[in-house]
Scaffold this motif. Sequence first.
Motif, PDB file in Angstrom:
ATOM      1  N   VAL A 257       0.812  -1.216   0.000  1.00 27.95           N
ATOM      2  CA  VAL A 257       0.000   0.000   0.000  1.00 27.95           C
ATOM      3  C   VAL A 257       0.850   1.272   0.000  1.00 27.95           C
ATOM      4  O   VAL A 257       0.373   2.341  -0.380  1.00 27.95           O
ATOM      5  N   ASP A 258       2.125   1.169   0.431  1.00 25.18           N
ATOM      6  CA  ASP A 258       2.966   2.367   0.404  1.00 25.18           C
ATOM      7  C   ASP A 258       3.680   2.553  -0.930  1.00 25.18           C
ATOM      8  O   ASP A 258       4.495   3.471  -1.096  1.00 25.18           O
ATOM      9  N   GLY A 259       3.412   1.680  -1.887  1.00 25.83           N
ATOM     10  CA  GLY A 259       3.995   1.817  -3.218  1.00 25.83           C
ATOM     11  C   GLY A 259       5.342   1.164  -3.398  1.00 25.83           C
ATOM     12  O   GLY A 259       5.944   1.267  -4.474  1.00 25.83           O
ATOM     13  N   SER A 260       5.837   0.451  -2.378  1.00 24.97           N
ATOM     14  CA  SER A 260       7.170  -0.156  -2.465  1.00 24.97           C
ATOM     15  C   SER A 260       7.157  -1.577  -3.010  1.00 24.97           C
ATOM     16  O   SER A 260       8.187  -2.237  -3.058  1.00 24.97           O
ATOM     17  N   GLY A 261       5.986  -2.070  -3.413  1.00 27.79           N
ATOM     18  CA  GLY A 261       5.896  -3.432  -3.920  1.00 27.79           C
ATOM     19  C   GLY A 261       6.189  -3.524  -5.404  1.00 27.79           C
ATOM     20  O   GLY A 261       6.673  -2.588  -6.037  1.00 27.79           O
ATOM     21  N   TYR A 262       5.884  -4.689  -5.972  1.00 27.97           N
ATOM     22  CA  TYR A 262       6.141  -4.919  -7.400  1.00 27.97           C
ATOM     23  C   TYR A 262       5.012  -5.755  -7.973  1.00 27.97           C
ATOM     24  O   TYR A 262       4.248  -6.360  -7.220  1.00 27.97           O
ATOM     25  N   PRO A 263       4.819  -5.773  -9.292  1.00 26.43           N
ATOM     26  CA  PRO A 263       5.723  -5.274 -10.346  1.00 26.43           C
ATOM     27  C   PRO A 263       5.530  -3.805 -10.728  1.00 26.43           C
ATOM     28  O   PRO A 263       6.364  -3.232 -11.401  1.00 26.43           O
ATOM     29  N   LYS A 264       4.437  -3.176 -10.295  1.00 25.15           N
ATOM     30  CA  LYS A 264       4.138  -1.839 -10.805  1.00 25.15           C
ATOM     31  C   LYS A 264       4.270  -0.739  -9.762  1.00 25.15           C
ATOM     32  O   LYS A 264       4.090   0.440 -10.079  1.00 25.15           O
ATOM     33  N   GLY A 265       4.572  -1.084  -8.513  1.00 20.59           N
ATOM     34  CA  GLY A 265       4.695  -0.069  -7.477  1.00 20.59           C
ATOM     35  C   GLY A 265       3.397   0.672  -7.215  1.00 20.59           C
ATOM     36  O   GLY A 265       3.408   1.872  -6.923  1.00 20.59           O
ATOM     37  N   LEU A 266       2.278  -0.041  -7.285  1.00 22.36           N
ATOM     38  CA  LEU A 266       0.983   0.586  -7.037  1.00 22.36           C
ATOM     39  C   LEU A 266       0.854   0.998  -5.569  1.00 22.36           C
ATOM     40  O   LEU A 266       1.441   0.375  -4.683  1.00 22.36           O
ATOM     41  N   LYS A 267       0.053   2.045  -5.317  1.00 19.87           N
ATOM     42  CA  LYS A 267      -0.221   2.495  -3.960  1.00 19.87           C
ATOM     43  C   LYS A 267      -1.659   2.180  -3.580  1.00 19.87           C
ATOM     44  O   LYS A 267      -2.475   1.848  -4.434  1.00 19.87           O
ATOM     45  N   GLY A 268      -1.952   2.321  -2.292  1.00 22.69           N
ATOM     46  CA  GLY A 268      -3.230   1.948  -1.702  1.00 22.69           C
ATOM     47  C   GLY A 268      -4.441   1.864  -2.602  1.00 22.69           C
ATOM     48  O   GLY A 268      -4.878   0.767  -2.970  1.00 22.69           O
ATOM     49  N   PRO A 269      -5.038   2.997  -3.002  1.00 17.46           N
ATOM     50  CA  PRO A 269      -6.280   2.956  -3.781  1.00 17.46           C
ATOM     51  C   PRO A 269      -6.119   2.335  -5.166  1.00 17.46           C
ATOM     52  O   PRO A 269      -7.114   1.937  -5.781  1.00 17.46           O
ATOM     53  N   GLU A 270      -4.878   2.256  -5.636  1.00 14.81           N
ATOM     54  CA  GLU A 270      -4.648   1.686  -6.971  1.00 14.81           C
ATOM     55  C   GLU A 270      -4.676   0.161  -6.946  1.00 14.81           C
ATOM     56  O   GLU A 270      -4.735  -0.473  -8.002  1.00 14.81           O
ATOM     57  N   SER A 272      -6.437  -3.406  -5.991  1.00 12.46           N
ATOM     58  CA  SER A 272      -7.786  -3.924  -5.775  1.00 12.46           C
ATOM     59  C   SER A 272      -7.901  -4.593  -4.406  1.00 12.46           C
ATOM     60  O   SER A 272      -6.908  -4.996  -3.794  1.00 12.46           O
ATOM     61  N   LEU A 273      -9.139  -4.728  -3.934  1.00 15.22           N
ATOM     62  CA  LEU A 273      -9.397  -5.422  -2.671  1.00 15.22           C
ATOM     63  C   LEU A 273      -8.811  -6.824  -2.707  1.00 15.22           C
ATOM     64  O   LEU A 273      -8.190  -7.282  -1.737  1.00 15.22           O
ATOM     65  N   PHE A 274      -8.977  -7.532  -3.821  1.00 12.87           N
ATOM     66  CA  PHE A 274      -8.560  -8.933  -3.875  1.00 12.87           C
ATOM     67  C   PHE A 274      -7.034  -9.075  -3.905  1.00 12.87           C
ATOM     68  O   PHE A 274      -6.478 -10.017  -3.336  1.00 12.87           O
ATOM     69  N   ALA A 275      -6.361  -8.138  -4.535  1.00 14.76           N
ATOM     70  CA  ALA A 275      -4.904  -8.157  -4.507  1.00 14.76           C
ATOM     71  C   ALA A 275      -4.399  -7.853  -3.100  1.00 14.76           C
ATOM     72  O   ALA A 275      -3.401  -8.430  -2.649  1.00 14.76           O
ATOM     73  N   LYS A 276      -5.080  -6.955  -2.400  1.00 13.49           N
ATOM     74  CA  LYS A 276      -4.719  -6.668  -1.010  1.00 13.49           C
ATOM     75  C   LYS A 276      -4.932  -7.905  -0.136  1.00 13.49           C
ATOM     76  O   LYS A 276      -4.129  -8.192   0.760  1.00 13.49           O
ATOM     77  N   MET A 277      -6.014  -8.625  -0.387  1.00 17.40           N
ATOM     78  CA  MET A 277      -6.263  -9.867   0.338  1.00 17.40           C
ATOM     79  C   MET A 277      -5.168 -10.886   0.035  1.00 17.40           C
ATOM     80  O   MET A 277      -4.651 -11.560   0.941  1.00 17.40           O
ATOM     81  N   GLY A 278      -4.823 -10.998  -1.242  1.00 15.06           N
ATOM     82  CA  GLY A 278      -3.777 -11.943  -1.641  1.00 15.06           C
ATOM     83  C   GLY A 278      -2.453 -11.634  -0.974  1.00 15.06           C
ATOM     84  O   GLY A 278      -1.709 -12.550  -0.582  1.00 15.06           O
ATOM     85  N   ALA A 279      -2.133 -10.349  -0.817  1.00 12.90           N
ATOM     86  CA  ALA A 279      -0.874  -9.960  -0.182  1.00 12.90           C
ATOM     87  C   ALA A 279      -0.810 -10.453   1.257  1.00 12.90           C
ATOM     88  O   ALA A 279       0.208 -11.005   1.708  1.00 12.90           O
TER      89      ALA A 279
END
Length: 409
Positions: A257-270, A272-279
Amino acid sequence: MRKKINVDELELGMYLEEICGSWIDNPFWRSRFVLSDPKEIAMLRASKVSEVWIDVSKGADVWPTTAVAELGVLENDAPDDARRSMAMSSDRTPTPIADEIDRAARICAAGKEAVTSMFHEARMGNAVNASGVVTLVQEISDSVARNPSALISLARLKTADDYTYMHSVAVCAMMIALARQLNQSEDVARSAGVAGLLHDVGKMLVPSEVLNKPGKLSDSEFTIVKGHPVKGHQFLQESTGIDPIALDVCLHHHEKVDGSGYPKGLKGPEISLFAKMGAVCDVYDAITSNRPYKAGWDPSESLRQMGQWASGHFDLTVFQAFAKTLGIYPVGSLVRLNSGCIGVVIEQSKGALTMPVVKVFYRMASSQRIDPVVMDLSARGCKEKIIAREDPAKWKFADLDAMWSGLVA
């Protein structure tokens, strides 16, 4: 380990190491002792002392009394209700874990075989059999509906060699349970389960010598591994009948959620709920499982660590729901009770996140095993409570997993 706490956090069983402030404000003639009488706590709170040092290696820690708040899952601020306010969201009456464990074990075994075959086909370049995936997910979904702890806890017991395959089964089960906790429909919960089963399919396209390397990866090797979400997403796009949620989770389950992930460096609202669940599900299973390069952490300690990472890594609402799903002390957690006994959590109790059902089997005072006794800490009149988590690596109880699962290797 010393820890400074407010006197309002004091509880029986804590080892008082030092009282902060002037000696004249100290209500005792000593300062190093175990708090064993409620009057001692009352005297400290009535004095001018506001903070004390405790030694958690010699007595109780503050974790159990603040566990729910630390993980951010309190629904109100009333301290008297902290342990009993968090009822499980499902209206189902769960099947006792002892009645579901054998079925869950068979589903785990079948799931491992199915995922092994599916991933082998992926290595060969063959498309995923979507109908076969749906059938397996339905079996897992039914087991999770009967008792979520059974299959989720068993899947954690994977060996290092089984990790790649059983990890998919475990994440599938957790995604289903978490979706229900988040009040998603059954159709959406099954889609989340499909996503969990397929989220790591891209790892089958990573060279095995890199994927299974027992030591630390080099920078170049880690770059290769970080390519698995994109590879998996591309692979799934070439298959037919793959749920869009699975495509999304496959590509984005390593975003933060802070944008430090990969592959695209997405941040919180960017994200999806399901990707957040998967994380959340992906990380929990990874840190609780034995890997070629490390032993898995205790389930309860893993949740605590994840709670500390939550602000930057996970969506807080999703993590809170995940903690409710498993319980503050998930099945298999080793805990110390205020009586000085040690037990293992064997089941969650209804509506009491910090008061599970515990199988007590060891008395610390005598350093001896005792005949196992099952205690529901949420039961009316039960005076036992958890005062600390215990590290299984320290105690080395060889039969710990058998005690909560009832299964003998």
